[in-house]
Design a protein around this motif. Structure first.
Motif, PDB file in Angstrom:
ATOM      1  N   THR A 102       0.838  -1.200   0.000  1.00 26.01           N
ATOM      2  CA  THR A 102       0.000   0.000   0.000  1.00 26.01           C
ATOM      3  C   THR A 102       0.873   1.250   0.000  1.00 26.01           C
ATOM      4  OG1 THR A 102      -0.145  -0.126   2.429  1.00 26.01           O
ATOM      5  CG2 THR A 102      -1.938  -1.125   1.146  1.00 26.01           C
ATOM      6  N   ASN A 103       0.300   2.349  -0.457  1.00 26.79           N
ATOM      7  CA  ASN A 103       1.082   3.579  -0.595  1.00 26.79           C
ATOM      8  C   ASN A 103       1.545   4.134   0.747  1.00 26.79           C
ATOM      9  OD1 ASN A 103      -1.893   4.137  -0.558  1.00 26.79           O
ATOM     10  ND2 ASN A 103      -1.212   6.250  -0.349  1.00 26.79           N
ATOM     11  N   ASP A 104       0.886   3.745   1.863  1.00 24.88           N
ATOM     12  CA  ASP A 104       1.355   4.178   3.178  1.00 24.88           C
ATOM     13  C   ASP A 104       2.349   3.185   3.784  1.00 24.88           C
ATOM     14  OD1 ASP A 104      -0.239   2.040   3.851  1.00 24.88           O
ATOM     15  OD2 ASP A 104      -1.533   3.154   5.227  1.00 24.88           O
ATOM     16  N   LYS A 105       2.619   2.086   3.033  1.00 21.83           N
ATOM     17  CA  LYS A 105       3.586   1.052   3.404  1.00 21.83           C
ATOM     18  C   LYS A 105       3.214   0.278   4.670  1.00 21.83           C
ATOM     19  CE  LYS A 105       7.439   3.345   1.069  1.00 21.83           C
ATOM     20  NZ  LYS A 105       7.300   2.468  -0.102  1.00 21.83           N
ATOM     21  N   ARG A 106       1.955   0.343   5.080  1.00 24.80           N
ATOM     22  CA  ARG A 106       1.506  -0.416   6.264  1.00 24.80           C
ATOM     23  C   ARG A 106       1.200  -1.873   5.922  1.00 24.80           C
ATOM     24  NH1 ARG A 106      -3.318   0.974   9.356  1.00 24.80           N
ATOM     25  NH2 ARG A 106      -2.361  -0.399  10.926  1.00 24.80           N
ATOM     26  N   PHE A 107       0.801  -2.111   4.669  1.00 26.24           N
ATOM     27  CA  PHE A 107       0.337  -3.441   4.307  1.00 26.24           C
ATOM     28  C   PHE A 107       1.059  -3.968   3.072  1.00 26.24           C
ATOM     29  CE2 PHE A 107      -3.275  -1.261   6.291  1.00 26.24           C
ATOM     30  CZ  PHE A 107      -3.568  -2.135   7.328  1.00 26.24           C
ATOM     31  N   ARG A 108       1.302  -5.285   3.103  1.00 28.77           N
ATOM     32  CA  ARG A 108       1.845  -5.976   1.940  1.00 28.77           C
ATOM     33  C   ARG A 108       1.093  -7.286   1.759  1.00 28.77           C
ATOM     34  NH1 ARG A 108       7.394  -5.623   4.778  1.00 28.77           N
ATOM     35  NH2 ARG A 108       8.022  -3.475   4.383  1.00 28.77           N
ATOM     36  N   MET A 109       1.143  -7.811   0.541  1.00 25.91           N
ATOM     37  CA  MET A 109       0.691  -9.177   0.302  1.00 25.91           C
ATOM     38  C   MET A 109       1.606  -9.784  -0.757  1.00 25.91           C
ATOM     39  SD  MET A 109      -2.844  -9.069  -1.963  1.00 25.91           S
ATOM     40  CE  MET A 109      -2.766 -10.861  -2.253  1.00 25.91           C
ATOM     41  N   ALA A 110       1.793 -11.083  -0.674  1.00 25.65           N
ATOM     42  CA  ALA A 110       2.665 -11.772  -1.628  1.00 25.65           C
ATOM     43  C   ALA A 110       1.940 -12.984  -2.178  1.00 25.65           C
ATOM     44  CB  ALA A 110       3.964 -12.205  -0.946  1.00 25.65           C
ATOM     45  N   THR A 111       2.079 -13.196  -3.470  1.00 24.88           N
ATOM     46  CA  THR A 111       1.444 -14.323  -4.146  1.00 24.88           C
ATOM     47  C   THR A 111       2.523 -15.207  -4.761  1.00 24.88           C
ATOM     48  OG1 THR A 111      -0.545 -13.033  -4.628  1.00 24.88           O
ATOM     49  CG2 THR A 111      -0.173 -15.007  -5.953  1.00 24.88           C
ATOM     50  N   PHE A 112       2.376 -16.511  -4.535  1.00 26.61           N
ATOM     51  CA  PHE A 112       3.322 -17.497  -5.052  1.00 26.61           C
ATOM     52  C   PHE A 112       2.577 -18.555  -5.850  1.00 26.61           C
ATOM     53  CE2 PHE A 112       5.172 -15.804  -1.212  1.00 26.61           C
ATOM     54  CZ  PHE A 112       6.536 -15.745  -1.430  1.00 26.61           C
ATOM     55  N   LEU A 113       3.337 -19.328  -6.606  1.00 27.13           N
ATOM     56  CA  LEU A 113       2.842 -20.546  -7.236  1.00 27.13           C
ATOM     57  C   LEU A 113       3.645 -21.712  -6.690  1.00 27.13           C
ATOM     58  CD1 LEU A 113       2.393 -19.541 -10.994  1.00 27.13           C
ATOM     59  CD2 LEU A 113       0.584 -19.993  -9.329  1.00 27.13           C
ATOM     60  N   TYR A 114       2.931 -22.786  -6.332  1.00 26.97           N
ATOM     61  CA  TYR A 114       3.598 -24.000  -5.890  1.00 26.97           C
ATOM     62  C   TYR A 114       2.986 -25.170  -6.652  1.00 26.97           C
ATOM     63  CZ  TYR A 114       5.393 -27.792  -3.041  1.00 26.97           C
ATOM     64  OH  TYR A 114       6.021 -28.937  -2.626  1.00 26.97           O
ATOM     65  N   ASN A 115       3.726 -25.730  -7.582  1.00 21.73           N
ATOM     66  CA  ASN A 115       3.203 -26.792  -8.458  1.00 21.73           C
ATOM     67  C   ASN A 115       1.863 -26.389  -9.078  1.00 21.73           C
ATOM     68  OD1 ASN A 115       5.219 -28.899  -8.298  1.00 21.73           O
ATOM     69  ND2 ASN A 115       4.582 -29.200  -6.185  1.00 21.73           N
ATOM     70  N   GLY A 116       1.786 -25.137  -9.493  1.00 21.77           N
ATOM     71  CA  GLY A 116       0.580 -24.639 -10.143  1.00 21.77           C
ATOM     72  C   GLY A 116      -0.486 -24.136  -9.206  1.00 21.77           C
ATOM     73  N   VAL A 117      -0.316 -24.315  -7.886  1.00 20.94           N
ATOM     74  CA  VAL A 117      -1.286 -23.847  -6.900  1.00 20.94           C
ATOM     75  C   VAL A 117      -0.979 -22.397  -6.528  1.00 20.94           C
ATOM     76  CG1 VAL A 117      -2.203 -24.153  -4.563  1.00 20.94           C
ATOM     77  CG2 VAL A 117      -1.636 -26.156  -5.958  1.00 20.94           C
ATOM     78  N   VAL A 118      -1.978 -21.536  -6.592  1.00 21.33           N
ATOM     79  CA  VAL A 118      -1.813 -20.146  -6.176  1.00 21.33           C
ATOM     80  C   VAL A 118      -1.825 -20.086  -4.652  1.00 21.33           C
ATOM     81  CG1 VAL A 118      -2.803 -17.836  -6.211  1.00 21.33           C
ATOM     82  CG2 VAL A 118      -2.900 -19.259  -8.268  1.00 21.33           C
ATOM     83  N   VAL A 119      -0.795 -19.467  -4.084  1.00 23.35           N
ATOM     84  CA  VAL A 119      -0.675 -19.327  -2.627  1.00 23.35           C
ATOM     85  C   VAL A 119      -0.594 -17.840  -2.306  1.00 23.35           C
ATOM     86  CG1 VAL A 119       0.639 -19.942  -0.572  1.00 23.35           C
ATOM     87  CG2 VAL A 119       0.582 -21.514  -2.527  1.00 23.35           C
ATOM     88  N   ASP A 120      -1.633 -17.319  -1.645  1.00 25.28           N
ATOM     89  CA  ASP A 120      -1.678 -15.902  -1.282  1.00 25.28           C
ATOM     90  C   ASP A 120      -1.362 -15.724   0.195  1.00 25.28           C
ATOM     91  OD1 ASP A 120      -2.430 -14.611  -3.723  1.00 25.28           O
ATOM     92  OD2 ASP A 120      -4.466 -15.399  -3.474  1.00 25.28           O
ATOM     93  N   PHE A 121      -0.424 -14.830   0.489  1.00 23.42           N
ATOM     94  CA  PHE A 121      -0.145 -14.418   1.862  1.00 23.42           C
ATOM     95  C   PHE A 121      -0.663 -12.992   2.023  1.00 23.42           C
ATOM     96  CE2 PHE A 121       2.933 -17.834   1.515  1.00 23.42           C
ATOM     97  CZ  PHE A 121       2.956 -18.385   2.794  1.00 23.42           C
ATOM     98  N   TYR A 122      -1.715 -12.837   2.820  1.00 29.07           N
ATOM     99  CA  TYR A 122      -2.306 -11.522   3.057  1.00 29.07           C
ATOM    100  C   TYR A 122      -1.642 -10.894   4.275  1.00 29.07           C
ATOM    101  CZ  TYR A 122      -5.819 -13.498  -0.049  1.00 29.07           C
ATOM    102  OH  TYR A 122      -6.449 -14.091  -1.112  1.00 29.07           O
ATOM    103  N   GLY A 123      -1.113  -9.698   4.106  1.00 25.99           N
ATOM    104  CA  GLY A 123      -0.404  -9.044   5.197  1.00 25.99           C
ATOM    105  C   GLY A 123      -1.339  -8.391   6.192  1.00 25.99           C
ATOM    106  N   PHE A 124      -1.097  -8.636   7.480  1.00 27.11           N
ATOM    107  CA  PHE A 124      -1.882  -8.050   8.566  1.00 27.11           C
ATOM    108  C   PHE A 124      -0.997  -7.146   9.421  1.00 27.11           C
ATOM    109  CE2 PHE A 124      -4.850 -11.098   7.216  1.00 27.11           C
ATOM    110  CZ  PHE A 124      -6.062 -10.928   7.880  1.00 27.11           C
ATOM    111  N   THR A 125      -1.619  -6.134  10.014  1.00 27.23           N
ATOM    112  CA  THR A 125      -0.914  -5.200  10.886  1.00 27.23           C
ATOM    113  C   THR A 125      -1.781  -4.912  12.098  1.00 27.23           C
ATOM    114  OG1 THR A 125       0.217  -4.151   9.002  1.00 27.23           O
ATOM    115  CG2 THR A 125       0.086  -2.883  11.050  1.00 27.23           C
ATOM    116  N   PHE A 126      -1.170  -4.913  13.279  1.00 26.93           N
ATOM    117  CA  PHE A 126      -1.920  -4.555  14.481  1.00 26.93           C
ATOM    118  C   PHE A 126      -2.264  -3.075  14.432  1.00 26.93           C
ATOM    119  CE2 PHE A 126       0.302  -8.367  16.104  1.00 26.93           C
ATOM    120  CZ  PHE A 126      -0.812  -9.076  16.545  1.00 26.93           C
ATOM    121  N   ASP A 127      -3.477  -2.747  14.897  1.00 26.76           N
ATOM    122  CA  ASP A 127      -3.939  -1.365  14.808  1.00 26.76           C
ATOM    123  C   ASP A 127      -3.186  -0.439  15.755  1.00 26.76           C
ATOM    124  OD1 ASP A 127      -5.668  -2.435  13.003  1.00 26.76           O
ATOM    125  OD2 ASP A 127      -7.508  -1.976  14.096  1.00 26.76           O
TER     126      ASP A 127
END
Length: 231
Positions: A102-127
């Protein structure tokens, strides 16, 4: 040539259904192995991750992947999506697809492929420092645009998920143990409604009561490079 002809004469909805079934089959075949590797990386780096969205629903309700699910949905603290984390997964056979921040750099997410499977890591931040409330991030295409359009513009809307953080617990999932939120029932009700324990092929979380899509003027996300991340 034959494939090209079949693509032309086969209805798009039918092709999409076939692609969805193939993705679900890949998840069933490789998903647990992917999670085993992720457990290993989590232990090695001493960082937490947990199941979210459809993967959490499957673990909580069925202790297996949902029959029609086609990807892995995982949560992790945004600060832990760094070069070390990504390299550790790459060593296990994961292929990095994209990183969004995100433009405020608080959040990130990363997407991978593993043997064709989409693996999403959704970034969380404590408020805040109390760590009582936590907010997670996922990307959405710009209003009126497709994901391809948003990718070309390198600009995405932000889907933010808010809930009270009560810690994690292990849950049996297939033949392995995986971490899920202690208050998984509350989260699943907030995402899928009171009847989330009843299987429904349409369960997408589109009417989530604990989430919101922000206008891009307030917050937006862009794709960044692995090299742009902290070590």
């Amino acid at each position: 040539m034959i494939r090209k002809i079949l693509r032309i004469i086969t209805p798009k909805s039918f092709r999409k259904d076939i692609a969805g079934r193939r993705a679900a089959n890949r998840l069933s075949k490789y998903g647990y192995k992917a999670l085993t590797h992720i457990n290993e990386v989590s232990d090695k780096l001493n960082i937490d991750y947990w199941l979210m969205f459809g993967s959490l629903l499957g673990a909580y309700r069925e202790h297996h992947f949902i029959k029609h699910d086609d990807d892995l949905d995982l949560a992790i603290l945004s600060k832990n999506i760094n070069q070390t984390f990504i390299s550790s997964l790459e060593e296990k056979g994961f292929e990095l697809s994209s990183i969004k921040e995100t433009n405020d750099k608080r959040f990130r997410m990363a997407t991978f492929l593993y043997n064709g499977v989409v693996v999403d890591f959704y970034g969380f931040t404590f408020d805040d420092d109390s760590k009582e409330m936590i907010t997670g991030f996922s990307s959405y295409p710009l209003e009126g645009k497709t994901y391809a359009d948003s990718k070309a513009l390198n600009r995405y809307r932000c889907y933010l998920l808010h809930y009270k953080y009560e810690g994690l617990k292990n849950s049996s999932f297939g033949n392995i143990e995986v971490p899920i939120p202690i208050n998984a029932e509350f989260i699943l009700k907030g995402l899928y409604g009171e009847s989330f324990m009843k299987p429904d092929k349409k369960e997408k979380g589109n009417n989530a009561t604990i989430a919101e899509i922000l206008p891009v003027e307030k917050l937006h996300a862009s794709i960044i490079r692995k090299e742009d991340l902290p070590l």
